[in-house]
Every structure is written in C-alpha cells, then in structure tokens.
Design a protein around this motif. Sequence first.
Motif, PDB file in Angstrom:
ATOM      1  N   ILE A   6      36.663  32.050  23.866  1.00 24.80           N
ATOM      2  CA  ILE A   6      36.097  31.689  25.173  1.00 24.80           C
ATOM      3  C   ILE A   6      37.201  31.199  26.114  1.00 24.80           C
ATOM      4  CG2 ILE A   6      34.562  30.066  26.341  1.00 24.80           C
ATOM      5  CD1 ILE A   6      32.707  30.263  23.892  1.00 24.80           C
ATOM      6  N   VAL A   7      38.112  30.371  25.617  1.00 23.92           N
ATOM      7  CA  VAL A   7      39.214  29.866  26.443  1.00 23.92           C
ATOM      8  C   VAL A   7      40.109  31.019  26.897  1.00 23.92           C
ATOM      9  CG1 VAL A   7      41.313  28.458  26.387  1.00 23.92           C
ATOM     10  CG2 VAL A   7      39.182  27.550  25.459  1.00 23.92           C
ATOM     11  N   ILE A   8      40.428  31.931  26.007  1.00 20.20           N
ATOM     12  CA  ILE A   8      41.282  33.074  26.366  1.00 20.20           C
ATOM     13  C   ILE A   8      40.588  33.962  27.400  1.00 20.20           C
ATOM     14  CG2 ILE A   8      42.323  35.196  25.483  1.00 20.20           C
ATOM     15  CD1 ILE A   8      42.927  33.636  22.889  1.00 20.20           C
ATOM     16  N   LEU A   9      39.318  34.261  27.227  1.00 18.40           N
ATOM     17  CA  LEU A   9      38.578  35.068  28.208  1.00 18.40           C
ATOM     18  C   LEU A   9      38.490  34.368  29.558  1.00 18.40           C
ATOM     19  CD1 LEU A   9      35.680  36.557  26.041  1.00 18.40           C
ATOM     20  CD2 LEU A   9      37.630  37.754  27.030  1.00 18.40           C
ATOM     21  N   LEU A  10      38.276  33.062  29.558  1.00 17.42           N
ATOM     22  CA  LEU A  10      38.224  32.300  30.810  1.00 17.42           C
ATOM     23  C   LEU A  10      39.575  32.334  31.525  1.00 17.42           C
ATOM     24  CD1 LEU A  10      36.510  30.520  32.621  1.00 17.42           C
ATOM     25  CD2 LEU A  10      37.265  28.556  31.280  1.00 17.42           C
ATOM     26  N   ALA A  11      40.674  32.180  30.759  1.00 19.70           N
ATOM     27  CA  ALA A  11      42.013  32.227  31.346  1.00 19.70           C
ATOM     28  C   ALA A  11      42.309  33.605  31.936  1.00 19.70           C
ATOM     29  CB  ALA A  11      43.055  31.863  30.286  1.00 19.70           C
ATOM     30  N   VAL A  12      41.965  34.662  31.226  1.00 20.39           N
ATOM     31  CA  VAL A  12      42.190  36.016  31.739  1.00 20.39           C
ATOM     32  C   VAL A  12      41.367  36.251  32.997  1.00 20.39           C
ATOM     33  CG1 VAL A  12      41.844  38.467  31.224  1.00 20.39           C
ATOM     34  CG2 VAL A  12      42.874  36.977  29.513  1.00 20.39           C
ATOM     35  N   THR A  13      40.129  35.784  33.007  1.00 13.30           N
ATOM     36  CA  THR A  13      39.272  35.939  34.189  1.00 13.30           C
ATOM     37  C   THR A  13      39.859  35.212  35.394  1.00 13.30           C
ATOM     38  OG1 THR A  13      37.352  36.108  32.741  1.00 13.30           O
ATOM     39  CG2 THR A  13      36.931  35.641  35.063  1.00 13.30           C
ATOM     40  N   LEU A  14      40.353  34.000  35.186  1.00 11.16           N
ATOM     41  CA  LEU A  14      40.957  33.246  36.290  1.00 11.16           C
ATOM     42  C   LEU A  14      42.222  33.921  36.806  1.00 11.16           C
ATOM     43  CD1 LEU A  14      40.493  29.574  35.076  1.00 11.16           C
ATOM     44  CD2 LEU A  14      39.349  30.699  36.991  1.00 11.16           C
ATOM     45  N   ILE A  15      43.037  34.438  35.916  1.00  8.21           N
ATOM     46  CA  ILE A  15      44.272  35.121  36.330  1.00  8.21           C
ATOM     47  C   ILE A  15      43.941  36.387  37.119  1.00  8.21           C
ATOM     48  CG2 ILE A  15      46.284  36.392  35.480  1.00  8.21           C
ATOM     49  CD1 ILE A  15      46.417  34.312  33.193  1.00  8.21           C
ATOM     50  N   VAL A  16      42.989  37.179  36.654  1.00  4.47           N
ATOM     51  CA  VAL A  16      42.602  38.399  37.365  1.00  4.47           C
ATOM     52  C   VAL A  16      41.994  38.046  38.726  1.00  4.47           C
ATOM     53  CG1 VAL A  16      41.011  40.367  37.320  1.00  4.47           C
ATOM     54  CG2 VAL A  16      42.349  39.797  35.296  1.00  4.47           C
ATOM     55  N   GLY A  17      41.172  37.004  38.773  1.00  2.00           N
ATOM     56  CA  GLY A  17      40.570  36.573  40.042  1.00  2.00           C
ATOM     57  C   GLY A  17      41.619  36.110  41.036  1.00  2.00           C
ATOM     58  N   VAL A  21      42.601  37.811  44.734  1.00  3.90           N
ATOM     59  CA  VAL A  21      42.620  37.058  45.994  1.00  3.90           C
ATOM     60  C   VAL A  21      43.987  37.174  46.660  1.00  3.90           C
ATOM     61  CG1 VAL A  21      42.502  34.732  46.979  1.00  3.90           C
ATOM     62  CG2 VAL A  21      40.772  35.484  45.336  1.00  3.90           C
ATOM     63  N   LEU A  22      45.060  37.012  45.890  1.00  5.98           N
ATOM     64  CA  LEU A  22      46.402  37.130  46.463  1.00  5.98           C
ATOM     65  C   LEU A  22      46.687  38.536  46.964  1.00  5.98           C
ATOM     66  CD1 LEU A  22      48.472  34.981  43.960  1.00  5.98           C
ATOM     67  CD2 LEU A  22      47.895  34.422  46.318  1.00  5.98           C
ATOM     68  N   TRP A  23      46.254  39.531  46.238  1.00  8.51           N
ATOM     69  CA  TRP A  23      46.452  40.914  46.659  1.00  8.51           C
ATOM     70  C   TRP A  23      45.786  41.169  48.007  1.00  8.51           C
ATOM     71  CZ3 TRP A  23      49.294  45.016  45.355  1.00  8.51           C
ATOM     72  CH2 TRP A  23      48.943  46.248  45.867  1.00  8.51           C
ATOM     73  N   ASN A  24      44.554  40.728  48.163  1.00  5.04           N
ATOM     74  CA  ASN A  24      43.835  40.932  49.425  1.00  5.04           C
ATOM     75  C   ASN A  24      44.442  40.152  50.575  1.00  5.04           C
ATOM     76  OD1 ASN A  24      41.982  42.783  48.519  1.00  5.04           O
ATOM     77  ND2 ASN A  24      40.486  41.239  47.927  1.00  5.04           N
ATOM     78  N   SER A  25      45.034  38.996  50.310  1.00  6.19           N
ATOM     79  CA  SER A  25      45.603  38.208  51.403  1.00  6.19           C
ATOM     80  C   SER A  25      46.969  38.719  51.842  1.00  6.19           C
ATOM     81  CB  SER A  25      45.694  36.738  51.013  1.00  6.19           C
ATOM     82  OG  SER A  25      46.610  36.568  49.951  1.00  6.19           O
ATOM     83  N   PHE A  26      47.709  39.367  50.945  1.00  7.90           N
ATOM     84  CA  PHE A  26      49.046  39.835  51.303  1.00  7.90           C
ATOM     85  C   PHE A  26      49.126  41.305  51.676  1.00  7.90           C
ATOM     86  CE2 PHE A  26      50.332  36.094  48.734  1.00  7.90           C
ATOM     87  CZ  PHE A  26      50.940  35.407  49.759  1.00  7.90           C
TER      88      PHE A  26
END
Length: 155
Positions: A6-17, A21-26
């Motif tokens: 669960i921790v690994i999936l949550l971390a991957v989800t946060l990194i992808v999110g 967001v950064l991709w869309n802003s830059f």
Amino acid sequence: MLPWIIVILLAVTLIVGAAFVLWNSFVNTEPADPREAAREQAGQVEAEYISAEKLAEMTYAIDDIITNLADPAFFVNASFTFELDSADAKHEFELLAYKMKDVINTTLSDMTPEQVRGSEGKDALTAALINKTNELLHEGKVRHVYITKFIVTEQ
C-alpha cells in the motif's frame, strides 16, 4: 507485507500525480500559429474606445518614402501612418520626423523583396518600425504603424 504494498502504491501514485501537474504547468500551451496566439491575447484584453477626432490628434503620416531594398535591383515607394498613445507623443514624433524617416529608410534598405512580400512581411516591417521608433521617443510610444501605400518595383 500488505502495508508495504500500500505504501509503495501510494508513493508511485503521488510521484505520477506530481509529474503530471508539473508537466502541464511547464509545457507551452500557446498555439504554433502567431496569428492564433495574437487572437487569444486580444480576446483577453479589454479595448478602450478612442473617438476618431482623438485618434486624428494622435496620428502622424509620413508619405512617399522611396528607397532601395537590400537587393539594389528593387526599390520601394511607401507611405506610413503612425498611431501614438498621446498628443504629446505626436508632437515629439513631429519634431523628430527626420529621424523617423531615417529609421524607415534604414529598415527598408536592410530588407529583401522576399522579406516584405505578403502580410507576414508587412507585419514584420511594422513590428520593426514600432520597436525602432519607440527607442527614439521619450514622451510616449507608437501603438501601431499603418502602411497606407507600399509599392515594390524592380529597376
């Protein structure tokens, strides 16, 4: 083992999110066509109405400029009307008319017949004239340059 998954999936989800967001802003979302970009910017700006009488007080015409282009086989006969942002700017522009004619002559003499051809060439010419004439003015600025006559002739 389940808490670690669960921790690994949550971390991957946060990194992808965060990456999304950064991709869309830059990423540059402006259109590739400069005319389309200008239309979008114009739609965001509120224009103030200027009466024809007030506009006449803020415009200055320079007629019948005849000069060679960069290719000496071609010359241009042109007239321009400069729209300034105030009557004081127009007065200063009138006093510096000899410098403004020099700017027009040197700008045209640096351009080839291909560079001044079509609406893109005229847009490039007017943009160059606005930039160069605004460098000479202290009381105001040139808002727009209108090409009232433009004839390119081969000698």
